[in-house]
Motif scaffolding. Structure first.
Motif, PDB file in Angstrom:
ATOM      1  N   ALA A  14       0.857  -1.194   0.000  1.00 51.21           N
ATOM      2  CA  ALA A  14       0.000   0.000   0.000  1.00 51.21           C
ATOM      3  C   ALA A  14       0.887   1.235   0.000  1.00 51.21           C
ATOM      4  O   ALA A  14       1.308   1.714   1.061  1.00 51.21           O
ATOM      5  N   GLU A  15       1.216   1.702  -1.205  1.00 54.96           N
ATOM      6  CA  GLU A  15       2.049   2.891  -1.388  1.00 54.96           C
ATOM      7  C   GLU A  15       3.377   2.749  -0.637  1.00 54.96           C
ATOM      8  O   GLU A  15       3.833   3.656   0.056  1.00 54.96           O
ATOM      9  N   GLY A  16       3.980   1.581  -0.778  1.00 51.06           N
ATOM     10  CA  GLY A  16       5.290   1.361  -0.190  1.00 51.06           C
ATOM     11  C   GLY A  16       5.280   0.801   1.211  1.00 51.06           C
ATOM     12  O   GLY A  16       6.338   0.490   1.762  1.00 51.06           O
ATOM     13  N   ARG A  17       4.103   0.635   1.795  1.00 52.33           N
ATOM     14  CA  ARG A  17       4.009   0.084   3.144  1.00 52.33           C
ATOM     15  C   ARG A  17       3.241  -1.231   3.102  1.00 52.33           C
ATOM     16  O   ARG A  17       2.271  -1.365   2.357  1.00 52.33           O
ATOM     17  N   ALA A  18       3.681  -2.178   3.926  1.00 53.35           N
ATOM     18  CA  ALA A  18       3.053  -3.497   3.936  1.00 53.35           C
ATOM     19  C   ALA A  18       1.764  -3.481   4.746  1.00 53.35           C
ATOM     20  O   ALA A  18       1.704  -2.917   5.839  1.00 53.35           O
ATOM     21  N   VAL A  19       0.746  -4.112   4.185  1.00 52.93           N
ATOM     22  CA  VAL A  19      -0.519  -4.334   4.883  1.00 52.93           C
ATOM     23  C   VAL A  19      -0.788  -5.829   4.847  1.00 52.93           C
ATOM     24  O   VAL A  19      -0.721  -6.452   3.781  1.00 52.93           O
ATOM     25  N   VAL A  20      -1.095  -6.416   6.002  1.00 50.43           N
ATOM     26  CA  VAL A  20      -1.324  -7.853   6.096  1.00 50.43           C
ATOM     27  C   VAL A  20      -2.792  -8.103   6.437  1.00 50.43           C
ATOM     28  O   VAL A  20      -3.307  -7.593   7.430  1.00 50.43           O
ATOM     29  N   TYR A  21      -3.456  -8.883   5.591  1.00 50.54           N
ATOM     30  CA  TYR A  21      -4.846  -9.283   5.794  1.00 50.54           C
ATOM     31  C   TYR A  21      -4.829 -10.708   6.341  1.00 50.54           C
ATOM     32  O   TYR A  21      -4.297 -11.612   5.703  1.00 50.54           O
ATOM     33  N   VAL A  22      -5.409 -10.905   7.511  1.00 52.12           N
ATOM     34  CA  VAL A  22      -5.334 -12.179   8.219  1.00 52.12           C
ATOM     35  C   VAL A  22      -6.692 -12.876   8.188  1.00 52.12           C
ATOM     36  O   VAL A  22      -7.729 -12.253   8.467  1.00 52.12           O
ATOM     37  N   TYR A  23      -6.668 -14.163   7.865  1.00 55.28           N
ATOM     38  CA  TYR A  23      -7.899 -14.953   7.751  1.00 55.28           C
ATOM     39  C   TYR A  23      -7.755 -16.247   8.543  1.00 55.28           C
ATOM     40  O   TYR A  23      -6.668 -16.820   8.633  1.00 55.28           O
ATOM     41  N   GLU A  24      -8.887 -16.700   9.075  1.00 57.01           N
ATOM     42  CA  GLU A  24      -8.932 -17.971   9.793  1.00 57.01           C
ATOM     43  C   GLU A  24     -10.068 -18.810   9.219  1.00 57.01           C
ATOM     44  O   GLU A  24     -11.131 -18.283   8.858  1.00 57.01           O
ATOM     45  N   LEU A  25      -9.846 -20.104   9.139  1.00 57.41           N
ATOM     46  CA  LEU A  25     -10.824 -20.996   8.524  1.00 57.41           C
ATOM     47  C   LEU A  25     -11.994 -21.255   9.456  1.00 57.41           C
ATOM     48  O   LEU A  25     -11.811 -21.577  10.630  1.00 57.41           O
ATOM     49  N   ASP A  26     -13.208 -21.125   8.915  1.00 53.79           N
ATOM     50  CA  ASP A  26     -14.411 -21.579   9.600  1.00 53.79           C
ATOM     51  C   ASP A  26     -14.623 -23.027   9.189  1.00 53.79           C
ATOM     52  O   ASP A  26     -14.986 -23.299   8.048  1.00 53.79           O
ATOM     53  N   PRO A  27     -14.384 -23.984  10.088  1.00 57.98           N
ATOM     54  CA  PRO A  27     -14.456 -25.388   9.675  1.00 57.98           C
ATOM     55  C   PRO A  27     -15.851 -25.829   9.254  1.00 57.98           C
ATOM     56  O   PRO A  27     -15.992 -26.789   8.490  1.00 57.98           O
TER      57      PRO A  27
ATOM     58  N   PHE B  48      -3.694  -5.474   9.340  1.00 58.51           N
ATOM     59  CA  PHE B  48      -2.579  -4.936  10.113  1.00 58.51           C
ATOM     60  C   PHE B  48      -1.696  -4.074   9.218  1.00 58.51           C
ATOM     61  O   PHE B  48      -1.239  -4.533   8.171  1.00 58.51           O
ATOM     62  N   HIS B  49      -1.469  -2.819   9.672  1.00 65.64           N
ATOM     63  CA  HIS B  49      -0.741  -1.851   8.856  1.00 65.64           C
ATOM     64  C   HIS B  49       0.700  -1.651   9.310  1.00 65.64           C
ATOM     65  O   HIS B  49       1.609  -1.624   8.486  1.00 65.64           O
ATOM     66  N   ASP B  50       0.924  -1.452  10.572  1.00 66.34           N
ATOM     67  CA  ASP B  50       2.266  -1.160  11.065  1.00 66.34           C
ATOM     68  C   ASP B  50       2.848  -2.292  11.890  1.00 66.34           C
ATOM     69  O   ASP B  50       4.051  -2.518  11.872  1.00 66.34           O
TER      70      ASP B  50
ATOM     71  N   ILE C  12       2.761 -14.205  17.668  1.00 60.55           N
ATOM     72  CA  ILE C  12       3.780 -13.535  16.860  1.00 60.55           C
ATOM     73  C   ILE C  12       3.531 -12.034  16.888  1.00 60.55           C
ATOM     74  O   ILE C  12       2.382 -11.578  16.919  1.00 60.55           O
ATOM     75  N   ASP C  13       4.619 -11.265  16.920  1.00 51.86           N
ATOM     76  CA  ASP C  13       4.551  -9.812  16.978  1.00 51.86           C
ATOM     77  C   ASP C  13       5.647  -9.274  16.060  1.00 51.86           C
ATOM     78  O   ASP C  13       6.834  -9.402  16.361  1.00 51.86           O
ATOM     79  N   LEU C  14       5.257  -8.678  14.920  1.00 51.67           N
ATOM     80  CA  LEU C  14       6.224  -8.235  13.918  1.00 51.67           C
ATOM     81  C   LEU C  14       6.019  -6.765  13.571  1.00 51.67           C
ATOM     82  O   LEU C  14       4.878  -6.293  13.432  1.00 51.67           O
ATOM     83  N   ASP C  15       7.114  -6.051  13.418  1.00 51.56           N
ATOM     84  CA  ASP C  15       7.101  -4.665  12.965  1.00 51.56           C
ATOM     85  C   ASP C  15       7.104  -4.657  11.447  1.00 51.56           C
ATOM     86  O   ASP C  15       8.133  -4.903  10.817  1.00 51.56           O
ATOM     87  N   LEU C  16       5.948  -4.394  10.842  1.00 49.49           N
ATOM     88  CA  LEU C  16       5.839  -4.458   9.387  1.00 49.49           C
ATOM     89  C   LEU C  16       6.633  -3.358   8.692  1.00 49.49           C
ATOM     90  O   LEU C  16       6.963  -3.486   7.515  1.00 49.49           O
ATOM     91  N   GLY C  17       6.948  -2.298   9.410  1.00 50.09           N
ATOM     92  CA  GLY C  17       7.738  -1.232   8.817  1.00 50.09           C
ATOM     93  C   GLY C  17       9.132  -1.688   8.428  1.00 50.09           C
ATOM     94  O   GLY C  17       9.772  -1.085   7.566  1.00 50.09           O
ATOM     95  N   ALA C  18       9.593  -2.783   9.031  1.00 52.05           N
ATOM     96  CA  ALA C  18      10.932  -3.287   8.710  1.00 52.05           C
ATOM     97  C   ALA C  18      11.014  -3.822   7.287  1.00 52.05           C
ATOM     98  O   ALA C  18      12.110  -3.965   6.738  1.00 52.05           O
ATOM     99  N   ILE C  19       9.872  -4.126   6.678  1.00 48.85           N
ATOM    100  CA  ILE C  19       9.901  -4.654   5.311  1.00 48.85           C
ATOM    101  C   ILE C  19      10.434  -3.618   4.328  1.00 48.85           C
ATOM    102  O   ILE C  19      11.170  -3.941   3.402  1.00 48.85           O
ATOM    103  N   THR C  20      10.088  -2.363   4.546  1.00 49.63           N
ATOM    104  CA  THR C  20      10.491  -1.326   3.603  1.00 49.63           C
ATOM    105  C   THR C  20      11.447  -0.326   4.233  1.00 49.63           C
ATOM    106  O   THR C  20      11.729   0.706   3.648  1.00 49.63           O
ATOM    107  N   LEU C  21      11.955  -0.632   5.419  1.00 48.99           N
ATOM    108  CA  LEU C  21      12.857   0.275   6.103  1.00 48.99           C
ATOM    109  C   LEU C  21      14.170   0.379   5.336  1.00 48.99           C
ATOM    110  O   LEU C  21      14.775  -0.634   4.988  1.00 48.99           O
ATOM    111  N   ARG C  22      14.632   1.590   5.105  1.00 44.99           N
ATOM    112  CA  ARG C  22      15.903   1.800   4.433  1.00 44.99           C
ATOM    113  C   ARG C  22      16.921   2.250   5.471  1.00 44.99           C
ATOM    114  O   ARG C  22      16.723   3.240   6.177  1.00 44.99           O
TER     115      ARG C  22
END
Length: 209
Positions: free
Chosen positions: A158-171, A182-184, A194-204
Protein backbone atom coordinates in the motif's frame (compact mmCIF):
# COMPACT_ATOMS: atom_id res chain seq x y z
CA UNK A 1 13.25 -19.38 -77.96
CA UNK A 2 12.33 -17.57 -74.74
CA UNK A 3 14.57 -17.09 -71.70
CA UNK A 4 15.03 -20.09 -69.42
CA UNK A 5 13.15 -19.91 -66.13
CA UNK A 6 15.12 -18.53 -63.18
CA UNK A 7 15.97 -21.13 -60.57
CA UNK A 8 14.80 -20.12 -57.09
CA UNK A 9 16.59 -21.78 -54.21
CA UNK A 10 14.26 -23.20 -51.55
CA UNK A 11 13.97 -21.34 -48.26
CA UNK A 12 16.12 -22.93 -45.55
CA UNK A 13 14.09 -24.62 -42.84
CA UNK A 14 13.57 -22.63 -39.67
CA UNK A 15 15.72 -23.81 -36.79
CA UNK A 16 14.03 -25.93 -34.16
CA UNK A 17 13.06 -23.85 -31.11
CA UNK A 18 15.22 -24.51 -28.08
CA UNK A 19 12.08 -25.07 -26.01
CA UNK A 20 8.59 -26.25 -26.88
CA UNK A 21 5.70 -25.26 -24.64
CA UNK A 22 4.11 -28.42 -23.25
CA UNK A 23 0.74 -29.29 -24.74
CA UNK A 24 -1.78 -30.18 -22.01
CA UNK A 25 -3.41 -33.60 -22.16
CA UNK A 26 -7.21 -33.95 -22.31
CA UNK A 27 -8.60 -32.74 -19.00
CA UNK A 28 -5.53 -30.65 -18.19
CA UNK A 29 -2.34 -31.31 -16.28
CA UNK A 30 -2.21 -33.21 -13.00
CA UNK A 31 -0.24 -32.42 -9.85
CA UNK A 32 2.25 -35.22 -10.55
CA UNK A 33 3.11 -33.65 -13.92
CA UNK A 34 5.01 -30.79 -12.27
CA UNK A 35 7.64 -33.35 -11.24
CA UNK A 36 7.72 -35.05 -14.65
CA UNK A 37 7.76 -32.18 -17.14
CA UNK A 38 11.26 -31.07 -18.08
CA UNK A 39 12.32 -27.50 -18.74
CA UNK A 40 9.57 -25.76 -16.76
CA UNK A 41 10.55 -22.35 -15.38
CA UNK A 42 11.25 -22.25 -11.64
CA UNK A 43 8.21 -21.77 -9.39
CA UNK A 44 5.70 -23.08 -11.95
CA UNK A 45 2.31 -23.72 -10.31
CA UNK A 46 -0.71 -25.79 -11.28
CA UNK A 47 -4.10 -24.08 -10.99
CA UNK A 48 -7.23 -25.86 -12.25
CA UNK A 49 -5.15 -28.11 -14.48
CA UNK A 50 -3.30 -25.21 -16.10
CA UNK A 51 0.40 -24.40 -15.75
CA UNK A 52 0.96 -20.95 -14.22
CA UNK A 53 4.44 -19.52 -14.65
CA UNK A 54 6.15 -17.30 -12.09
CA UNK A 55 5.69 -13.59 -12.45
CA UNK A 56 8.37 -10.94 -12.11
CA UNK A 57 9.17 -10.32 -8.45
CA UNK A 58 9.32 -6.73 -7.22
CA UNK A 59 11.76 -5.60 -4.55
CA UNK A 60 8.84 -5.24 -2.13
CA UNK A 61 7.85 -8.85 -2.81
CA UNK A 62 11.36 -10.17 -2.15
CA UNK A 63 11.75 -8.13 1.04
CA UNK A 64 8.33 -9.15 2.35
CA UNK A 65 8.92 -12.86 1.76
CA UNK A 66 12.35 -12.75 3.42
CA UNK A 67 11.05 -10.74 6.37
CA UNK A 68 8.03 -12.94 7.02
CA UNK A 69 9.98 -16.15 6.71
CA UNK A 70 12.55 -14.89 9.22
CA UNK A 71 9.93 -13.49 11.58
CA UNK A 72 7.84 -16.64 11.54
CA UNK A 73 10.89 -18.84 11.96
CA UNK A 74 11.90 -16.94 15.11
CA UNK A 75 8.46 -17.46 16.67
CA UNK A 76 7.40 -20.86 15.36
CA UNK A 77 6.44 -23.55 17.86
CA UNK A 78 8.32 -26.80 18.28
CA UNK A 79 7.17 -29.33 15.71
CA UNK A 80 6.54 -26.71 13.00
CA UNK A 81 8.83 -25.37 10.30
CA UNK A 82 8.76 -22.39 7.95
CA UNK A 83 9.60 -22.76 4.26
CA UNK A 84 9.37 -20.36 1.34
CA UNK A 85 8.11 -20.89 -2.21
CA UNK A 86 7.21 -24.57 -1.94
CA UNK A 87 4.23 -26.16 -3.67
CA UNK A 88 1.24 -27.57 -1.79
CA UNK A 89 -0.77 -30.57 -3.01
CA UNK A 90 -4.39 -29.39 -2.90
CA UNK A 91 -5.94 -31.94 -5.27
CA UNK A 92 -5.22 -33.61 -8.60
CA UNK A 93 -5.45 -30.38 -10.62
CA UNK A 94 -4.18 -27.83 -8.10
CA UNK A 95 -0.65 -27.48 -6.79
CA UNK A 96 -0.09 -23.81 -5.93
CA UNK A 97 3.08 -22.38 -4.43
CA UNK A 98 2.53 -20.03 -1.47
CA UNK A 99 5.28 -17.51 -0.86
CA UNK A 100 5.68 -18.68 2.75
CA UNK A 101 4.33 -21.82 4.42
CA UNK A 102 4.25 -23.03 8.01
CA UNK A 103 3.96 -26.82 8.10
CA UNK A 104 4.44 -29.71 10.47
CA UNK A 105 8.10 -30.60 10.76
CA UNK A 106 7.68 -34.36 10.50
CA UNK A 107 6.55 -34.03 6.88
CA UNK A 108 9.59 -31.91 6.07
CA UNK A 109 12.01 -34.55 7.35
CA UNK A 110 12.27 -36.01 3.84
CA UNK A 111 15.04 -34.13 1.94
CA UNK A 112 13.68 -35.35 -1.42
CA UNK A 113 10.23 -33.84 -0.84
CA UNK A 114 8.92 -31.83 -3.82
CA UNK A 115 5.56 -30.73 -2.37
CA UNK A 116 3.64 -30.51 0.86
CA UNK A 117 0.36 -32.28 1.56
CA UNK A 118 -2.28 -29.69 2.39
CA UNK A 119 -3.04 -31.57 5.62
CA UNK A 120 0.44 -30.64 6.92
CA UNK A 121 0.07 -26.89 6.28
CA UNK A 122 -0.94 -24.63 9.17
CA UNK A 123 -0.43 -21.25 7.48
CA UNK A 124 -0.15 -20.16 3.85
CA UNK A 125 1.08 -16.65 3.01
CA UNK A 126 0.78 -14.90 -0.34
CA UNK A 127 2.59 -11.63 -1.09
CA UNK A 128 0.62 -9.88 -3.81
CA UNK A 129 2.41 -8.65 -6.93
CA UNK A 130 0.79 -6.41 -9.57
CA UNK A 131 0.30 -9.43 -11.88
CA UNK A 132 -0.97 -11.80 -9.17
CA UNK A 133 -3.80 -9.73 -7.67
CA UNK A 134 -6.61 -12.00 -8.91
CA UNK A 135 -5.09 -15.35 -7.94
CA UNK A 136 -3.79 -14.12 -4.57
CA UNK A 137 -7.03 -12.41 -3.57
CA UNK A 138 -9.56 -14.88 -4.95
CA UNK A 139 -8.42 -18.13 -6.55
CA UNK A 140 -5.75 -19.34 -4.14
CA UNK A 141 -7.53 -18.49 -0.86
CA UNK A 142 -10.59 -20.40 -2.06
CA UNK A 143 -8.50 -23.48 -2.76
CA UNK A 144 -6.55 -23.24 0.50
CA UNK A 145 -9.82 -23.03 2.43
CA UNK A 146 -11.34 -26.02 0.65
CA UNK A 147 -8.17 -27.96 1.50
CA UNK A 148 -8.78 -27.07 5.19
CA UNK A 149 -5.60 -25.03 5.67
CA UNK A 150 -6.51 -23.28 8.93
CA UNK A 151 -4.76 -19.92 8.44
CA UNK A 152 -4.13 -17.66 5.44
CA UNK A 153 -2.38 -14.28 5.24
CA UNK A 154 -2.35 -11.93 2.25
CA UNK A 155 0.32 -9.23 2.14
CA UNK A 156 -0.14 -6.16 -0.05
CA UNK A 157 1.95 -3.13 -0.94
CA UNK A 158 0.00 0.00 0.00
CA UNK A 159 2.05 2.89 -1.39
CA UNK A 160 5.29 1.36 -0.19
CA UNK A 161 4.01 0.08 3.14
CA UNK A 162 3.05 -3.50 3.94
CA UNK A 163 -0.52 -4.33 4.88
CA UNK A 164 -1.32 -7.85 6.10
CA UNK A 165 -4.85 -9.28 5.79
CA UNK A 166 -5.33 -12.18 8.22
CA UNK A 167 -7.90 -14.95 7.75
CA UNK A 168 -8.93 -17.97 9.79
CA UNK A 169 -10.82 -21.00 8.52
CA UNK A 170 -14.41 -21.58 9.60
CA UNK A 171 -14.46 -25.39 9.68
CA UNK A 172 -18.25 -25.52 9.35
CA UNK A 173 -18.34 -23.64 6.04
CA UNK A 174 -14.77 -24.40 4.89
CA UNK A 175 -14.39 -20.71 4.10
CA UNK A 176 -12.03 -18.06 5.45
CA UNK A 177 -13.21 -15.39 7.87
CA UNK A 178 -11.27 -12.11 8.08
CA UNK A 179 -9.88 -11.62 11.59
CA UNK A 180 -7.81 -8.48 11.13
CA UNK A 181 -6.03 -5.97 8.90
CA UNK A 182 -2.58 -4.94 10.11
CA UNK A 183 -0.74 -1.85 8.86
CA UNK A 184 2.27 -1.16 11.07
CA UNK A 185 2.41 -4.05 13.50
CA UNK A 186 1.30 -7.65 13.03
CA UNK A 187 0.39 -9.11 16.41
CA UNK A 188 -1.71 -12.29 16.44
CA UNK A 189 -2.09 -15.26 18.82
CA UNK A 190 -2.62 -17.92 16.14
CA UNK A 191 -1.38 -20.16 14.61
CA UNK A 192 1.14 -19.24 17.33
CA UNK A 193 1.90 -15.94 19.09
CA UNK A 194 3.78 -13.54 16.86
CA UNK A 195 4.55 -9.81 16.98
CA UNK A 196 6.22 -8.23 13.92
CA UNK A 197 7.10 -4.67 12.96
CA UNK A 198 5.84 -4.46 9.39
CA UNK A 199 7.74 -1.23 8.82
CA UNK A 200 10.93 -3.29 8.71
CA UNK A 201 9.90 -4.65 5.31
CA UNK A 202 10.49 -1.33 3.60
CA UNK A 203 12.86 0.27 6.10
CA UNK A 204 15.90 1.80 4.43
CA UNK A 205 19.08 1.90 6.49
CA UNK A 206 20.89 5.21 6.34
CA UNK A 207 24.47 5.08 5.16
CA UNK A 208 27.18 5.42 7.77
CA UNK A 209 29.26 8.55 7.98
Amino acid sequence: MGPSPTHVAPEPPEPEPWFRWPVPPPGGWAADDLDRLRGLPPHTELIDGQLVFARTRTLFHVRAVDFLRGGLQSAVLTGLEVVREFTVDIDRQNRPEPDVVVATGDVLADPDLTRLPASAVRLAVEVVSPESVGPDRDTKPLKYARARIPHFWRVENAEGRAVVYVYELDPATRAYVATGIFHDRLKVPVPFPIDLDLGAITLRRSSAG
